[in-house]
Motif scaffolding. Structure first.
Motif, PDB file in Angstrom:
ATOM      1  N   THR A  92      -6.203   8.220  -1.157  1.00  0.00           N
ATOM      2  CA  THR A  92      -6.163   7.807   0.152  1.00  0.00           C
ATOM      3  C   THR A  92      -6.561   9.088   1.128  1.00  0.00           C
ATOM      4  N   VAL A 115      -7.362   5.776   5.209  1.00  0.00           N
ATOM      5  CA  VAL A 115      -6.498   5.118   6.277  1.00  0.00           C
ATOM      6  C   VAL A 115      -7.281   5.420   7.560  1.00  0.00           C
ATOM      7  N   GLU A 136      -4.112   1.010  10.036  1.00  0.00           N
ATOM      8  CA  GLU A 136      -2.760   1.563  10.258  1.00  0.00           C
ATOM      9  C   GLU A 136      -2.591   1.288  11.818  1.00  0.00           C
TER      10      GLU A 136
END
Length: 317
Positions: A92, A115, A136
């Motif tokens: 990630t 992300v 997010e």
């Protein structure tokens, strides 16, 4: 659309949040052993440290795990080399566009899940070959964007052809169920794992999370363009005071130097940088990481089974 569990190789579609100086082999392996995807956070760490953590994690679990790489890190190229050499199952990324690294990672057989905090960047990483994205919201702890999870996830789900994993404001089965209703295919959870038994943060840090209420966090650093959500304490008030006086970014950075270590290692609840999401007020107990995961998915199953009660008329949803 590929199932998130198939991408991750996990029992449950849940990723442990990448918390700098916190998410290491102990927590990552515990989450992976519990059926989720544990993450080693490489932010601020050396390539040698990361290689050692990968080795230790493999000694503690035979399940898939991942590594998070902050793209603003000075040694990002070295870190990318390590994960490729070690053939980590999942990477990630945060704080930027990983586009130039995606081909290299995928050639090493690594699943890539950036992300992201807006649809524009999500579309870019999709074109570059990302396997999924973590959307997010600003409710999350640590470095954040501006859009809430409630608004971000459905817009991203509509815009993308790859799975969206929701992050920010998820700590129990209700949040998990809500994320699915918004179009997410999985969740990333950080704050609740801070109080996992296997998490290495000092007890003072954990106690600050356990004592938190719904209004206990604040976003600092907006004046610098790099907002960070932390628990309100003396440090937070000092930062906000400097921001109100338009203090130079260098002065704010100097004030914050060493404060994360003070929180993580020493448990300094007054002058430490205690990163936390807004959902901390919902976190009420310490427990093993595997138990946290099982509890969340048990709750979401119960919610699903009771779904017809949502409509007062009695008609099924």
């Amino acid at each position: 659309m590929t199932n998130v569990c198939e991408i991750l190789g996990t029992k449950y579609p849940i990723i442990q949040g990448a918390m700098a100086r916190i998410a290491e082999c102990n927590l990552a392996s515990a989450v992976s052993n519990g059926g989720g995807l544990g993450i080693i956070a490489a932010g601020g760490e050396s390539a040698d440290w990361l290689r050692d953590q990968i080795k230790r994690t493999r000694e503690m679990t035979d399940k898939p795990f991942g590594v998070n790489i902050m793209l603003l890190a000075d040694n990002v190229d070295e870190l990318m080399d390590v994960v490729c050499q070690e053939k980590v199952p999942v990477v990630t990324t945060g704080a930027g566009n990983p586009g130039k690294y995606i081909s290299k990672l995928k050639e090493s057989g690594i699943k890539v899940i950036p992300v992201v905090a807006n649809v524009t960047l999500a579309l870019r990483v999709q074109r570059a070959g990302a396997d999924a994205v973590v959307a997010e919201g600003t409710e999350a702890g640590g470095h954040i964007g501006e859009t809430t999870t409630m608004a971000l996830v459905p817009q991203m789900a509509d815009a993308l052809d790859i799975p969206v994993i929701a992050a920010g404001g998820v700590a129990d089965g209700r949040g998990l169920a809500a994320a699915y209703m918004l179009g997410a295919k999985g969740v990333q959870v950080g704050t609740r794992f801070l109080v996992a038994n296997e998490c290495i943060v000092a007890q003072g840090y954990k106690d600050a999370i356990l004592k938190a209420k719904d209004s206990s966090t604040v976003a600092t650093g907006r004046s610098t363009g790099h907002p960070v959500r932390i628990i309100k304490n003396k440090l937070a008030r000092k930062i906000l005071s400097l921001e109100k006086t338009n203090a130079p970014e260098e002065e704010i950075n100097m004030l914050c130097t060493g404060t994360l270590a003070a929180a993580v290692r020493d448990g300094d609840a007054d002058n430490g940088n205690i990163m936390s999401g807004q959902i901390a007020g919902l976190v009420s107990k310490e427990q093993p990481a595997a138990e946290i995961i099982e509890e969340m998915f048990k709750e979401v199953k119960e919610i699903y089974e009771d779904r017809n009660s949502i409509c007062r008329s009695g008609s099924a949803v």
